[in-house]
Design a protein around this motif. Sequence first.
Motif, PDB file in Angstrom:
ATOM      1  N   UNK A  18     -38.544 -17.464   0.280  1.00  0.00           N
ATOM      2  CA  UNK A  18     -39.272 -16.258  -0.131  1.00  0.00           C
ATOM      3  C   UNK A  18     -39.936 -15.621   1.085  1.00  0.00           C
ATOM      4  N   UNK A  19     -40.512 -16.458   1.945  1.00  0.00           N
ATOM      5  CA  UNK A  19     -41.197 -15.920   3.126  1.00  0.00           C
ATOM      6  C   UNK A  19     -40.217 -15.204   4.043  1.00  0.00           C
TER       7      UNK A  19
ATOM      8  N   UNK B  31     -38.569 -18.002  13.045  1.00  0.00           N
ATOM      9  CA  UNK B  31     -39.918 -18.565  12.904  1.00  0.00           C
ATOM     10  C   UNK B  31     -40.082 -19.185  11.524  1.00  0.00           C
ATOM     11  N   UNK B  32     -39.557 -18.490  10.502  1.00  0.00           N
ATOM     12  CA  UNK B  32     -39.669 -19.021   9.138  1.00  0.00           C
ATOM     13  C   UNK B  32     -38.951 -20.355   9.016  1.00  0.00           C
TER      14      UNK B  32
ATOM     15  N   UNK C  20     -38.291 -13.291  13.421  1.00  0.00           N
ATOM     16  CA  UNK C  20     -39.109 -13.695  12.282  1.00  0.00           C
ATOM     17  C   UNK C  20     -38.379 -14.699  11.408  1.00  0.00           C
TER      18      UNK C  20
ATOM     19  N   UNK D 194     -39.759 -11.744   2.763  1.00  0.00           N
ATOM     20  CA  UNK D 194     -40.921 -10.904   3.068  1.00  0.00           C
ATOM     21  C   UNK D 194     -40.976 -10.565   4.551  1.00  0.00           C
ATOM     22  N   UNK D 195     -40.635 -11.535   5.380  1.00  0.00           N
ATOM     23  CA  UNK D 195     -40.626 -11.306   6.826  1.00  0.00           C
ATOM     24  C   UNK D 195     -39.698 -10.160   7.181  1.00  0.00           C
TER      25      UNK D 195
ATOM     26  N   UNK E 103     -42.721 -22.031  15.696  1.00  0.00           N
ATOM     27  CA  UNK E 103     -43.049 -20.916  14.796  1.00  0.00           C
ATOM     28  C   UNK E 103     -43.692 -19.773  15.575  1.00  0.00           C
ATOM     29  N   UNK E 104     -44.554 -20.135  16.528  1.00  0.00           N
ATOM     30  CA  UNK E 104     -45.296 -19.095  17.260  1.00  0.00           C
ATOM     31  C   UNK E 104     -44.668 -18.793  18.612  1.00  0.00           C
TER      32      UNK E 104
ATOM     33  N   UNK F 296     -46.979 -10.669  19.591  1.00  0.00           N
ATOM     34  CA  UNK F 296     -47.798 -10.174  18.486  1.00  0.00           C
ATOM     35  C   UNK F 296     -49.116 -10.941  18.445  1.00  0.00           C
ATOM     36  N   UNK F 297     -49.636 -11.223  19.621  1.00  0.00           N
ATOM     37  CA  UNK F 297     -50.841 -12.042  19.683  1.00  0.00           C
ATOM     38  C   UNK F 297     -52.047 -11.193  20.060  1.00  0.00           C
ATOM     39  N   UNK F 298     -53.202 -11.584  19.571  1.00  0.00           N
ATOM     40  CA  UNK F 298     -54.433 -11.058  20.124  1.00  0.00           C
ATOM     41  C   UNK F 298     -55.372 -12.217  20.436  1.00  0.00           C
TER      42      UNK F 298
ATOM     43  N   UNK G 142     -41.001  -6.699   5.759  1.00  0.00           N
ATOM     44  CA  UNK G 142     -42.218  -6.059   6.275  1.00  0.00           C
ATOM     45  C   UNK G 142     -42.295  -5.993   7.783  1.00  0.00           C
ATOM     46  N   UNK G 143     -41.657  -6.914   8.483  1.00  0.00           N
ATOM     47  CA  UNK G 143     -42.032  -7.017   9.887  1.00  0.00           C
ATOM     48  C   UNK G 143     -41.159  -6.166  10.775  1.00  0.00           C
ATOM     49  N   UNK G 144     -41.721  -5.830  11.912  1.00  0.00           N
ATOM     50  CA  UNK G 144     -41.109  -4.808  12.755  1.00  0.00           C
ATOM     51  C   UNK G 144     -39.921  -5.321  13.542  1.00  0.00           C
TER      52      UNK G 144
END
Lengths: 186, 101
Positions: A66-67, A29-30, A26, A70-71, A20-21, A86-88, A74-76
């Motif tokens: 559903x996710x 990952x889902x 995206x 949404x992914x 997933x990570x 996309x980590x911090x 919304x996601x880039x």
Amino acid sequence: MESVLPAVLGVLALAGGVLVFRCDSMARATFALLLSLCCVGGEVALLGLPYLGVVTVLMMIMEMVVMAVFMIAYMMNPAGLMPMSMLHNKRGSLALSAAVFAALVAAVFLVPWPDRRGGPPPDTTVQVGRALMGGQMLTMIVLGFVLLATMVGATVLATRRGRYDRFGDALDRRTPRDPVGGGVGR
Amino acid sequence: MTFELVCVLAAGLFSVGLFGALSQQSIVMIMMGIELMVGGIIVAAAAFWHFLAPAGADGQVVIVAAVVAMAVEMAMGFAVTTAIYRARQVDMTDMAGDLKG
């Protein structure tokens, strides 16, 4: 076979969770998360709880579909055409989660767990049904209220404008001609 | 599978989810991490029920509560994402400075 299948499901669940990570896409990952949580459901079923296992799998399929929507909405980088991170605070997160894992595993092996008491009933679905409608009724009532509050809260949050935004608190106010600018006095 | 091995699996799922919840920038990816953490709790509850106390339904009730928590987390997470995206065109936690305490 009885011990191989749970082990395979366990490894797949962990691998899916890690994927997933690791995925750039995206959508991928889902579906990795879907794989992981379906294996969780399978594991629950193999541990003697087929009803809850099947419920988990069915719910996860719907949730992840559903996710995925949404992914992509919304996601880039929904298609994962460009590798991206996309980590911090990756190092701190890794250290903390590794420490938590080590502590949990140490607890699993060091805690003197009690011996098994009693055996499973002939029908585990009846067991959970009787518990939720009997001794654990209060839990079920609280869960019901939580779900109702979630429905109301999620709808209020997701709605662009509510009734009060358009009409104020004057309940007998005439309906304005649409489209309106939005907001009372705005 | 022994009780310890299933618990290690649950700990692994929880830790992987914790890493995701702490490290991801996207709100939806953080939700995925939390889902994995709750997945670990579901496995642990099933293991406790199966290996320690199958005569009582407590482990099963914990699983029901965890599944409800998953549903609530998804619904509220998507609602918050929709609201903040609509208001600020933001879907990353680092850009959502309004929520800082």
